[in-house]
Design a protein around this motif. Sequence first.
Motif, short mmCIF file in Angstrom:
data_model
loop_
_atom_site.label_atom_id
_atom_site.label_comp_id
_atom_site.label_asym_id
_atom_site.label_seq_id
_atom_site.Cartn_x
_atom_site.Cartn_y
_atom_site.Cartn_z
N ARG A 407 9.82 15.20 37.92
CA ARG A 407 11.23 15.51 38.22
C ARG A 407 11.45 16.98 38.53
N THR A 408 10.47 17.84 38.19
CA THR A 408 10.58 19.24 38.58
C THR A 408 9.66 19.55 39.78
N ALA A 409 9.02 18.53 40.32
CA ALA A 409 8.18 18.72 41.50
C ALA A 409 9.05 18.83 42.75
N SER A 410 8.43 19.05 43.89
CA SER A 410 9.17 19.15 45.15
C SER A 410 9.98 17.87 45.38
N GLY A 411 11.28 18.03 45.58
CA GLY A 411 12.15 16.89 45.81
C GLY A 411 12.54 16.15 44.56
N GLY A 412 12.09 16.63 43.40
CA GLY A 412 12.40 15.94 42.15
C GLY A 412 13.86 16.10 41.75
N ILE A 413 14.32 15.21 40.87
CA ILE A 413 15.73 15.21 40.44
C ILE A 413 16.12 16.53 39.80
N ASP A 414 15.18 17.15 39.08
CA ASP A 414 15.49 18.38 38.36
C ASP A 414 15.00 19.63 39.09
N ASN A 415 14.76 19.50 40.39
CA ASN A 415 14.42 20.65 41.22
C ASN A 415 15.68 21.07 41.96
N PRO A 416 16.21 22.26 41.67
CA PRO A 416 17.50 22.65 42.27
C PRO A 416 17.42 22.99 43.75
N GLY A 417 16.21 23.05 44.33
CA GLY A 417 16.10 23.39 45.73
C GLY A 417 16.17 22.16 46.63
N PRO A 418 16.30 22.36 47.95
CA PRO A 418 16.32 21.24 48.91
C PRO A 418 15.02 20.45 48.85
N GLU A 419 15.09 19.16 49.23
CA GLU A 419 13.91 18.30 49.18
C GLU A 419 12.81 18.77 50.12
N SER A 420 13.19 19.55 51.14
CA SER A 420 12.18 20.02 52.09
C SER A 420 11.29 21.11 51.50
N TRP A 421 11.69 21.67 50.38
CA TRP A 421 10.88 22.73 49.77
C TRP A 421 9.66 22.11 49.11
N SER A 422 8.54 22.82 49.22
CA SER A 422 7.34 22.33 48.57
C SER A 422 7.13 22.86 47.16
N PRO A 423 7.59 24.06 46.79
CA PRO A 423 7.28 24.55 45.43
C PRO A 423 7.96 23.71 44.35
N PRO A 424 7.28 23.48 43.28
CA PRO A 424 7.92 22.83 42.15
C PRO A 424 8.91 23.78 41.48
N ALA A 425 9.84 23.22 40.74
CA ALA A 425 10.82 24.04 40.02
C ALA A 425 10.24 24.42 38.66
N ARG A 426 9.10 25.11 38.73
CA ARG A 426 8.43 25.59 37.52
C ARG A 426 7.94 27.01 37.80
N TYR A 427 7.96 27.83 36.77
CA TYR A 427 7.65 29.24 36.99
C TYR A 427 6.99 29.81 35.75
N VAL A 428 5.85 30.51 35.95
CA VAL A 428 5.14 31.13 34.84
C VAL A 428 5.51 32.60 34.76
N ASP A 429 5.93 33.04 33.60
CA ASP A 429 6.25 34.46 33.42
C ASP A 429 6.41 34.75 31.92
N HIS A 430 6.51 36.03 31.60
CA HIS A 430 6.88 36.42 30.24
C HIS A 430 8.35 36.04 30.02
N TYR A 431 8.67 35.72 28.80
CA TYR A 431 9.98 35.13 28.54
C TYR A 431 11.13 36.00 29.05
N ASP A 432 11.08 37.30 28.83
CA ASP A 432 12.17 38.15 29.33
C ASP A 432 11.76 38.96 30.55
N GLY A 433 10.63 38.60 31.15
CA GLY A 433 10.18 39.27 32.37
C GLY A 433 9.34 40.49 32.12
#
Length: 527
Positions: A407-433
């Motif tokens: 659901r956070t993959a490309s086009g997934g229900i919980d991906n806030p970007g358009p379905e045409s985007w390939s990146p998943p709605a997941r991001y690796v980082d330090h908690y406060d950047g």
Amino acid sequence: MKYNNIKTLLAVFMAVTVLASSCQKDNGTSDLAAGEATVSINMKGISASANNSNLGLRSSAGTGKSIVTPAVQRQVTKFNEQYNVTATLREVTPATAPVLRASANRAETTATGMGEILALDAGTAYTVRVYDGATLVDEKIYTQGEGNAEQFTLEGGKTYTFQAFAYGDAHAEEGSADQDPLWWDKEVAITAGSNTVDIVLEHKLTEVTVVFNAGSGRTINAISVGTLAPNQAYTFNEETGVVAFGAETTAATVNFTSQTEGQTWTSNPTMIAVENTSNGIVELPGVTINNIRGSITSSGWALRAGVQYILELNLGDKEEQGIDIGGSMWSSGNLTYDPETGEYYFGEAHNAAGDYWFPDRLLPKRLDGTNQGSDATNGGNGDPCTLVSSGSWRLPTQAELQDLLDRTASGGIDNPGPESWSPPARYVDHYDGTPSTDLGMFFGVLTHPVTHPGENRDQYLFFPYGGYYPNDNIGATVGREAAYLTSATAGGYITFHLTGVARDIGYGSGWRAASATEAVQIRCVQN
């Protein structure tokens, strides 16, 4: 010599006669005709339980409306977004009366076979009447604390009806519940000579005392004036003891006076006039505990006329807040165990690593070099998520974590970007950047263009890279990778594994076999 002895005997006889006469006068019987009686009144006070029974269900009689109520009523209500209050309404019985009386700040109590008796306040006037059948024989008005030596003189060998009434606060507004009408009546057999009649008054209206317990380690800073409803207009018949209830009027106030900061506060007893109701309402609009504000509204209480109650309000543990994503409600932090209290809870911070757990064990791994692999010291078998205080959590299933990925993959229900985007709605980082906080993976984050969670980090599901311990106490992967215990679709357990460096798009995820020698972290889901 014989003459002097006679004089002496005569003097002694006269002295005894005078003494006997004096005793008769003291007993109030010297002037009684044959068969007459004197009756002294002994005002014992107000019974804390005269109208109450402490067994099972009961119905109320003597008013125009009858209801059946349990001796103990209980409900859970909100305090604020994080805490609930368990409210328990109990009828006052001999066992609970001392709690109520300690809160009343009124006159002293005495112990009797009926339970605690609350003494009338000094200066309270009360009226006592004596009836022979339907005929009023005599009436006297006494004042508490002024001796009350005046007696009734009656014909002995008969049974009379004695009645007494008073007001808990005769100076309160006439017809208000605060007047607190009190009543007693009883048939008493009177014998010739001296008699004493004990009087124990009963409440005719309803009294509620609120006891607020904030819980261990918490301090009540303030409780503003609350209300108790319904409260009806009424009239009290001083000749029959009957209360006639009328239309609903202004709610009664609940006050917590003379309280200092502490764990438990007890209100002043609050009187209401109510003709039996199944919708009693208690509201405390302003309660401050540990400088955190909340309020309480509870309704649906069954209240009976003439009964005293204690309403216990107990603030519960912090209600665990979840994060709704991937089709599941995830705990706000990783599972943690406090060995001193035996409490299972989620870390206060979303990026808190939590403890490390072996599969199918209820206690976490000890990181002191004595607990390389799973053994009996790690508790019994089962799901430790179920032991969180609210009892509404469990381990996630393999299918639920896969749904989170999908659901956070490309086009997934919980991906806030358009379905045409390939990146998943997941991001690796330090908690406060910044490197000062834990590395981990955010789920549901817009990643193209990369925006990171911005100022809303606590609104996203964040899996800290707390690493794992593969049959050691080294933790070489801590801060670089993550492994989370999961219920496997095929049965048993499987590990959800996450990798990636700061500012990676969250592709690094997969599955690994769970092992009894490898301790990993746990993120719970709500049932």
